[in-house]
Scaffold this active site. Structure first.
Site, mmCIF file in Angstrom:
data_model
loop_
_atom_site.group_PDB
_atom_site.id
_atom_site.type_symbol
_atom_site.label_atom_id
_atom_site.label_comp_id
_atom_site.label_asym_id
_atom_site.label_seq_id
_atom_site.Cartn_x
_atom_site.Cartn_y
_atom_site.Cartn_z
ATOM 1 N N PRO A 15 0.783 -1.224 0.000
ATOM 2 C CA PRO A 15 0.000 0.000 0.000
ATOM 3 C C PRO A 15 0.818 1.279 0.000
ATOM 4 C CG PRO A 15 -0.833 -1.524 1.637
ATOM 5 C CD PRO A 15 0.400 -2.144 1.062
ATOM 6 N N ASN A 16 0.352 2.215 -0.787
ATOM 7 C CA ASN A 16 0.863 3.593 -0.863
ATOM 8 C C ASN A 16 2.216 3.729 -1.551
ATOM 9 O OD1 ASN A 16 -1.377 4.837 0.586
ATOM 10 N ND2 ASN A 16 -0.614 3.702 2.351
ATOM 11 N N ARG A 23 5.302 11.192 -2.028
ATOM 12 C CA ARG A 23 4.890 10.797 -0.681
ATOM 13 C C ARG A 23 6.011 11.062 0.333
ATOM 14 N NH1 ARG A 23 4.558 4.598 1.517
ATOM 15 N NH2 ARG A 23 3.660 5.101 3.541
ATOM 16 N N TYR A 28 10.977 9.207 2.307
ATOM 17 C CA TYR A 28 11.099 8.179 1.262
ATOM 18 C C TYR A 28 11.878 8.625 0.021
ATOM 19 C CZ TYR A 28 7.545 5.929 4.113
ATOM 20 O OH TYR A 28 6.876 5.361 5.161
ATOM 21 N N ASN A 79 8.325 -5.330 -0.322
ATOM 22 C CA ASN A 79 8.129 -4.167 0.531
ATOM 23 C C ASN A 79 6.633 -4.091 0.771
ATOM 24 O OD1 ASN A 79 7.880 -1.796 1.876
ATOM 25 N ND2 ASN A 79 9.060 -0.559 0.411
ATOM 26 N N ALA A 82 2.796 -0.573 4.983
ATOM 27 C CA ALA A 82 2.230 -0.638 6.332
ATOM 28 C C ALA A 82 1.726 -2.039 6.682
ATOM 29 C CB ALA A 82 1.097 0.376 6.457
ATOM 30 N N HIS A 85 3.445 -4.301 9.259
ATOM 31 C CA HIS A 85 3.251 -4.185 10.703
ATOM 32 C C HIS A 85 1.918 -4.754 11.173
ATOM 33 C CE1 HIS A 85 6.598 -1.579 9.902
ATOM 34 N NE2 HIS A 85 5.837 -0.738 9.228
ATOM 35 N N ASP A 92 1.744 -15.577 6.683
ATOM 36 C CA ASP A 92 1.360 -16.968 6.435
ATOM 37 C C ASP A 92 1.559 -17.357 4.976
ATOM 38 O OD1 ASP A 92 0.718 -17.267 9.067
ATOM 39 O OD2 ASP A 92 -1.452 -17.388 8.777
ATOM 40 N N GLU A 103 12.830 -9.113 2.719
ATOM 41 C CA GLU A 103 11.946 -8.010 3.116
ATOM 42 C C GLU A 103 12.738 -6.721 2.968
ATOM 43 O OE1 GLU A 103 10.726 -8.309 7.204
ATOM 44 O OE2 GLU A 103 10.001 -6.234 7.247
ATOM 45 N N HIS A 105 12.741 -2.295 2.935
ATOM 46 C CA HIS A 105 12.092 -1.027 3.244
ATOM 47 C C HIS A 105 13.020 0.101 2.819
ATOM 48 C CE1 HIS A 105 9.034 -3.057 5.575
ATOM 49 N NE2 HIS A 105 9.997 -3.792 6.094
ATOM 50 N N SER A 107 12.898 3.149 4.208
ATOM 51 C CA SER A 107 13.308 3.779 5.460
ATOM 52 C C SER A 107 13.788 2.703 6.443
ATOM 53 C CB SER A 107 12.130 4.554 6.060
ATOM 54 O OG SER A 107 11.057 3.672 6.363
ATOM 55 N N ARG A 112 12.192 4.566 13.405
ATOM 56 C CA ARG A 112 10.977 5.375 13.282
ATOM 57 C C ARG A 112 10.019 5.095 14.465
ATOM 58 N NH1 ARG A 112 8.709 5.008 7.403
ATOM 59 N NH2 ARG A 112 7.510 6.787 8.206
ATOM 60 N N ARG A 116 6.257 0.786 14.064
ATOM 61 C CA ARG A 116 6.924 0.224 12.883
ATOM 62 C C ARG A 116 8.040 -0.761 13.254
ATOM 63 N NH1 ARG A 116 4.937 3.568 8.682
ATOM 64 N NH2 ARG A 116 4.502 5.654 9.468
HETATM 65 C C1 DQA Z 1 8.003 1.276 4.318
HETATM 66 C C2 DQA Z 1 7.961 1.457 5.849
HETATM 67 C C3 DQA Z 1 6.575 1.214 6.387
HETATM 68 O O1 DQA Z 1 6.555 1.410 7.794
HETATM 69 C C4 DQA Z 1 5.581 2.184 5.761
HETATM 70 O O2 DQA Z 1 4.282 1.911 6.211
HETATM 71 C C5 DQA Z 1 5.652 2.172 4.270
HETATM 72 C C6 DQA Z 1 6.965 2.140 3.634
HETATM 73 C C7 DQA Z 1 9.379 1.632 3.727
HETATM 74 O O3 DQA Z 1 9.648 1.245 2.587
HETATM 75 O O4 DQA Z 1 10.169 2.338 4.384
HETATM 76 O O5 DQA Z 1 4.637 2.273 3.587
HETATM 77 O O6 DQA Z 1 7.756 -0.096 4.027
#
Ligand code: DQA
Length: 149
Positions: A15-16, A23, A28, A79, A82, A85, A92, A103, A105, A107, A112, A116
């Site tokens: 998401p996002n 953003r 980011y 990635n 959110a 978390h 699963d 995995e 990220h 950031s 943070r 997170r």
């Molecule tokens: C993220 C870190 C997550 O906590 C956040 O919700 C994101 C981006 C990152 O790439 O730093 O959407 O996954």
């Protein structure tokens, strides 16, 4: 994990992450998801791997794609945004995969907000790369190719 059954690496984004570029650039950066796809495709190509790069704001779509990666990919980079978390469903889906999972990220999630600091998906991943901006994806690719080559 030394015998890849495919030369394809799935890179899944949650998401996002479609909003990257605009953003919260202080967190980011200004690189777009399209920029990341291009540099990841180029980088993987140097090691003889192709990339299947996708983004969804929907948890179920990500679950479907993780299951698909288990059938078709040599490795998976995720990635989960959110959902990292919150999502037991993603954890699963990842747990039974017989391929390396990184995995990533942009950031450093541990530097943070405290909400997170918990990742539900880390226990189901081979490893985690967090905090290197768009380069987290490149480092993730290196981790996959070093593991399967
Ligand atoms: C993220 C870190 C997550 O906590 C956040 O919700 C994101 C981006 C990152 O790439 O730093 O959407 O996954």
């Amino acid at each position: 994990m030394t015998q890849p059954h495919s030369s394809l690496i799935y890179i899944l984004n949650g998401p996002n992450l479609n909003l990257l570029g605009n953003r919260e650039p202080d967190i980011y950066g200004t690189v777009t998801l399209e920029d990341i796809e291009k540099s990841a495709t180029l980088h993987a190509g140097k090691s003889g791997f192709g990339v299947d790069f996708r983004q969804s704001n929907h948890e179920g779509a990500l679950v479907d794609w993780i299951q698909e990666a288990g059938e078709k990919a040599a490795g998976l980079i995720i990635n989960a945004g959110a959902l990292t978390h919150t999502s037991v469903a993603l954890r699963d889906a990842l747990a039974p995969l017989g391929i390396p999972v990184v995995e990533v990220h942009l950031s450093n999630i541990f530097a943070r907000e405290s909400f997170r600091h918990l990742s539900h998906i880390s226990p189901a991943a081979t490893g985690i790369i967090s905090g290197f901006g768009a380069n987290s994806y490149i480092l993730g690719l290196d981790a996959i190719t070093a593991t399967v080559s």
